[in-house]
Scaffold this motif. Structure first.
Motif, PDB file in Angstrom:
ATOM      1  N   ASP A 152       0.825  -1.217   0.000  1.00 25.96           N
ATOM      2  CA  ASP A 152       0.000   0.000   0.000  1.00 25.96           C
ATOM      3  C   ASP A 152       0.859   1.267   0.000  1.00 25.96           C
ATOM      4  OD1 ASP A 152      -2.116  -1.758   0.190  1.00 25.96           O
ATOM      5  OD2 ASP A 152      -2.553  -1.335   2.294  1.00 25.96           O
ATOM      6  N   GLU A 153       1.906   1.268   0.813  1.00 24.11           N
ATOM      7  CA  GLU A 153       2.733   2.468   0.929  1.00 24.11           C
ATOM      8  C   GLU A 153       3.511   2.733  -0.351  1.00 24.11           C
ATOM      9  OE1 GLU A 153       6.310   4.275   3.758  1.00 24.11           O
ATOM     10  OE2 GLU A 153       5.153   2.526   4.431  1.00 24.11           O
ATOM     11  N   GLU A 190       1.154   4.159  -2.989  1.00 22.95           N
ATOM     12  CA  GLU A 190       0.852   5.570  -2.783  1.00 22.95           C
ATOM     13  C   GLU A 190       2.039   6.442  -3.175  1.00 22.95           C
ATOM     14  OE1 GLU A 190      -1.765   8.517  -2.229  1.00 22.95           O
ATOM     15  OE2 GLU A 190      -2.163   6.355  -2.190  1.00 22.95           O
ATOM     16  N   THR A 191       3.248   5.992  -2.864  1.00 21.77           N
ATOM     17  CA  THR A 191       4.442   6.736  -3.262  1.00 21.77           C
ATOM     18  C   THR A 191       4.541   6.839  -4.777  1.00 21.77           C
ATOM     19  OG1 THR A 191       5.644   6.048  -1.280  1.00 21.77           O
ATOM     20  CG2 THR A 191       6.968   6.781  -3.147  1.00 21.77           C
TER      21      THR A 191
END
Length: 373
Positions: free
Chosen positions: A199-200, A203-204
């Motif tokens: 997820d991270e 998003e990045t």
């Protein structure tokens, strides 16, 4: 040239026109249109990933992947010597060091058995790059990465619809990337995709493709990004192509099998492997590697084919032989014999999705004329 057979011609006779007309009728032609999200979701699902981030090209996908993993000065990234320069661009620009692995001369992919010996305390990531039609032997590389705590970037640009031991290519990296250039199984004209389960990182990557605008302070930036956005028009084209991916894979495999049958017995020519223990060839392109006993190198053979109306393209120039990288002081004294030979002696013949059986027959006949002693 009359009767010229190009190295690639895409097949655009499905829902491409219908979806493009929907974009025009609705006015949604920018990256804000609904086809972008639908294409991201369906493509990610096809390769078994949680997130898809559509971008403007495959090179941009790799650039964003390297940046998202914070690869920078002092870091090393292990990658194949035999690949397109897109793989090394952002690694070098970020001040990291590419560390090269030679190829397996049978599959044309990076030799997985050489990877672990390249690891140093500075190694941060391994870049897997699947080449031409067969995937890298992935499991040994992933095992090395796990044991050493390394990130994996998987470049699956040429592997739409391919699997490794039954698992989709594009499902193996912390971040995996695709290209949708017109010679790919799925094309958007220009375009690319990053896929991930993290997820991270997703998003990045979404931020990096959109100039790192912030949700609540749009024009205040904490990080530098790019404009890598895919348009609704491109995504509409890609969605229509994705609907036919299974058909396209079957078509390419049939084309490859026909070439192999027609070129069987041609002396001094290495044809693509039909399969390995972990995959059947997808024949993204149909490549040939000439034995030195033919007295020909790729450049000479390609010139003779062009004179007879057959389009070709050379194999990749290895990274350690790239003038732009040598000028930066990289790869001094390095030798990667398999990659060097593949570049010197290898090229591919017309392989596009729209290529007819008759044209394959013509190309094969000319190859027999040109390559026989």
């Amino acid at each position: 040239m009359a009767g010229f057979i190009p190295v690639n011609e895409p097949l655009l006779d499905g829902n491409e026109k219908k979806y493009l007309l929907e974009c025009i009728a609705s006015g949604w032609i920018s990256s804000e249109g609904p086809f972008v999200k639908e294409f991201e979701q369906k493509f990610a699902a096809r390769v078994g990933r949680k997130h898809g981030i559509a971008v403007s090209n495959g090179t941009g996908a790799l650039d964003a992947a390297v940046e998202a993993l914070d690869i920078g000065p002092g870091d090393e990234v292990i990658m194949p010597a035999f690949t397109i320069i897109s793989c090394v661009n952002q690694v070098v620009r970020n001040g990291a060091t590419p560390v090269l692995v030679d190829s397996d001369p049978a599959t044309w992919n990076m030799d997985a058995a050489q990877v672990e010996a390249k690891i140093t305390p500075r190694t941060k990531a391994i870049m897997i790059v699947h080449i031409y039609g067969l995937p890298v032997d992935v499991d040994p590389v992933l095992d090395v990465a796990r044991r050493h705590g390394l990130k994996v970037i998987e470049d699956a640009a040429e592997m739409h619809g391919q699997t490794y031991r039954g698992r989709p290519c594009g499902s193996f990296g912390d971040l995996s990337t695709f290209s949708f250039y017109p010679n790919k199984h799925v094309t958007t004209g220009e375009g690319g995709m990053i896929v991930t389960d993290d997820d991270e990182l997703a998003e990045t990557c979404r931020g990096l493709r959109n100039l790192c605008f912030q949700p609540h302070k749009r024009f205040v930036h904490e990080r530098l990004g790019w404009n890598l956005r895919m348009t609704n028009l491109q995504a509409a084209l890609g969605l229509a192509q994705l609907e036919r991916l299974d058909e396209f894979v079957a078509r390419k495999r049939r084309m490859g099998a026909l070439y192999t049958r027609l070129l069987a017995g041609l002396p001094g020519v290495q044809l693509p492997l039909t399969h390995t223990a972990y995959a059947d060839n997808i024949y993204w392109v149909y490549g040939l590697v000439l034995d030195e006993s033919t007295g020909l190198d790729a450049e000479t053979a390609m010139k003779r084919l062009a004179d007879r109306g057959v389009g070709t393209r050379p194999f990749f120039c290895p990274m350690h032989q790239q003038p732009v990288l040598r000028k930066r002081g990289l790869f001094e004294g390095e030798r990667h014999p398999a990659a060097e030979r593949m570049y010197r002696q290898g090229f591919y013949v017309p392989s596009g999705m729209a290529l007819s059986d008759d044209s394959i027959g013509v190309v094969a006949g000319i190859l027999h004329q040109v390559l026989r002693p």
